[in-house]
Write an enzyme that holds these catalytic residues in place. Sequence first.
Site, PDB file in Angstrom:
ATOM      1  N   PRO A   9       0.791  -1.223   0.000  1.00  0.00           N
ATOM      2  CA  PRO A   9       0.000   0.000   0.000  1.00  0.00           C
ATOM      3  C   PRO A   9       0.825   1.275   0.000  1.00  0.00           C
ATOM      4  CG  PRO A   9      -0.140  -1.150   2.114  1.00  0.00           C
ATOM      5  CD  PRO A   9       0.503  -2.085   1.148  1.00  0.00           C
ATOM      6  N   ASN A  10       0.327   2.225  -0.755  1.00  0.00           N
ATOM      7  CA  ASN A  10       0.842   3.606  -0.822  1.00  0.00           C
ATOM      8  C   ASN A  10       2.152   3.753  -1.590  1.00  0.00           C
ATOM      9  OD1 ASN A  10      -1.305   4.807   0.737  1.00  0.00           O
ATOM     10  ND2 ASN A  10      -0.434   3.732   2.475  1.00  0.00           N
ATOM     11  N   ARG A  17       4.853  12.854  -1.625  1.00  0.00           N
ATOM     12  CA  ARG A  17       5.180  13.469  -0.330  1.00  0.00           C
ATOM     13  C   ARG A  17       6.333  12.694   0.308  1.00  0.00           C
ATOM     14  NH1 ARG A  17       1.014  14.185   3.820  1.00  0.00           N
ATOM     15  NH2 ARG A  17       2.540  15.690   4.563  1.00  0.00           N
ATOM     16  N   TYR A  22      11.575   8.861   1.195  1.00  0.00           N
ATOM     17  CA  TYR A  22      11.436   7.911   0.080  1.00  0.00           C
ATOM     18  C   TYR A  22      12.018   8.411  -1.245  1.00  0.00           C
ATOM     19  CZ  TYR A  22       8.217   5.800   3.390  1.00  0.00           C
ATOM     20  OH  TYR A  22       7.676   5.234   4.519  1.00  0.00           O
ATOM     21  N   ASN A  73       8.006  -5.738  -1.350  1.00  0.00           N
ATOM     22  CA  ASN A  73       7.980  -4.645  -0.387  1.00  0.00           C
ATOM     23  C   ASN A  73       6.527  -4.534   0.080  1.00  0.00           C
ATOM     24  OD1 ASN A  73       7.963  -2.326   1.101  1.00  0.00           O
ATOM     25  ND2 ASN A  73       9.061  -1.080  -0.407  1.00  0.00           N
ATOM     26  N   ALA A  76       3.374  -1.025   4.598  1.00  0.00           N
ATOM     27  CA  ALA A  76       2.884  -1.075   5.982  1.00  0.00           C
ATOM     28  C   ALA A  76       2.503  -2.492   6.417  1.00  0.00           C
ATOM     29  CB  ALA A  76       1.686  -0.140   6.142  1.00  0.00           C
ATOM     30  N   GLU A  97      12.961  -9.518   0.673  1.00  0.00           N
ATOM     31  CA  GLU A  97      12.220  -8.374   1.243  1.00  0.00           C
ATOM     32  C   GLU A  97      13.014  -7.099   0.985  1.00  0.00           C
ATOM     33  OE1 GLU A  97      12.321  -8.428   5.501  1.00  0.00           O
ATOM     34  OE2 GLU A  97      10.841  -6.820   5.720  1.00  0.00           O
ATOM     35  N   HIS A  99      12.984  -2.738   1.432  1.00  0.00           N
ATOM     36  CA  HIS A  99      12.420  -1.467   1.898  1.00  0.00           C
ATOM     37  C   HIS A  99      13.264  -0.334   1.373  1.00  0.00           C
ATOM     38  CE1 HIS A  99       9.557  -3.501   4.341  1.00  0.00           C
ATOM     39  NE2 HIS A  99      10.529  -4.298   4.759  1.00  0.00           N
ATOM     40  N   ARG A 106      13.939   3.781  12.047  1.00  0.00           N
ATOM     41  CA  ARG A 106      12.692   4.542  12.146  1.00  0.00           C
ATOM     42  C   ARG A 106      11.879   4.131  13.393  1.00  0.00           C
ATOM     43  NH1 ARG A 106       9.875   4.698   6.461  1.00  0.00           N
ATOM     44  NH2 ARG A 106       8.732   6.364   7.544  1.00  0.00           N
TER      45      ARG A 106
HETATM   46  O1  CA2 Z   1      10.733   1.865   3.271  1.00  0.00           O
HETATM   47  C1  CA2 Z   1       9.857   1.201   2.705  1.00  0.00           C
HETATM   48  O2  CA2 Z   1       9.967   0.757   1.560  1.00  0.00           O
HETATM   49  C2  CA2 Z   1       8.514   0.962   3.419  1.00  0.00           C
HETATM   50  O3  CA2 Z   1       8.106  -0.368   3.125  1.00  0.00           O
HETATM   51  C3  CA2 Z   1       7.531   1.963   2.841  1.00  0.00           C
HETATM   52  C4  CA2 Z   1       6.167   1.983   3.524  1.00  0.00           C
HETATM   53  C5  CA2 Z   1       6.303   1.996   5.060  1.00  0.00           C
HETATM   54  O4  CA2 Z   1       5.031   1.813   5.647  1.00  0.00           O
HETATM   55  C6  CA2 Z   1       7.256   0.918   5.565  1.00  0.00           C
HETATM   56  O5  CA2 Z   1       7.374   1.040   6.979  1.00  0.00           O
HETATM   57  C7  CA2 Z   1       8.627   1.064   4.931  1.00  0.00           C
HETATM   58  C8  CA2 Z   1       5.361   3.188   3.042  1.00  0.00           C
HETATM   59  C9  CA2 Z   1       5.017   3.139   1.545  1.00  0.00           C
HETATM   60  C10 CA2 Z   1       4.902   4.495   0.908  1.00  0.00           C
HETATM   61  O6  CA2 Z   1       4.296   5.463   1.752  1.00  0.00           O
HETATM   62  C11 CA2 Z   1       4.316   6.784   1.350  1.00  0.00           C
HETATM   63  C12 CA2 Z   1       4.183   7.745   2.343  1.00  0.00           C
HETATM   64  C13 CA2 Z   1       4.207   9.080   1.995  1.00  0.00           C
HETATM   65  C14 CA2 Z   1       4.358   9.445   0.671  1.00  0.00           C
HETATM   66  C15 CA2 Z   1       4.473   8.499  -0.326  1.00  0.00           C
HETATM   67  C16 CA2 Z   1       4.450   7.160   0.011  1.00  0.00           C
END
Ligand code: CA2
Length: 143
Positions: A9-10, A17, A22, A73, A76, A97, A99, A106
């Site tokens: 997700p996301n 953002r 990221y 990946n 969340a 895996e 990230h 974090r």
């Molecule tokens: O560092 C990573 O690749 C994560 O898997 C990314 C996830 C996070 O929940 C993991 O803890 C680590 C988040 C995906 C993207 O989230 C965004 C947040 C803000 C703006 C754009 C994407």
Amino acid sequence: MKILVINGPNLNMLGIREPDIYGKNTYDDLCALITDYANIKGVEVKIFQSNHEGALVDEIQSAYKNFDGIVINPAAYTHTSVAILDAVKSVGIPTVEVHISAVETREDFRQISYVRKACIKTITGLGFDGYLRAIDTLIDNGK
Ligand code: CA2
């Protein structure tokens, strides 16, 4: 060799953002990077993204007997999903895996990874390049 890349997700919101965490590149940039690298390495790649846990489980299951490696990946869901862990275990496909961020530096809630128990390697904090190193790992593992 056929590799399935699964993004949770996301991740499709990358570049919109939190560029400090990221990076400023987009999800389309990530897909192009992975596709170009797979072409150079002579491996077939499919990239799948979903915001839905069950859809991610379905995709992992569909890899059974169809793919030689998985790069995942779970975003969340890394920190919450026993279902994704069980799905990776159930297909028995070598899985790495990834990230983008250095999750180990974090928040506390990002210190747990369920899927890690089923993975041959975990790569964190390398940005988008982590996906390429995961492909390298699967290629080396298959030799
Ligand atoms: O560092 C990573 O690749 C994560 O898997 C990314 C996830 C996070 O929940 C993991 O803890 C680590 C988040 C995906 C993207 O989230 C965004 C947040 C803000 C703006 C754009 C994407």
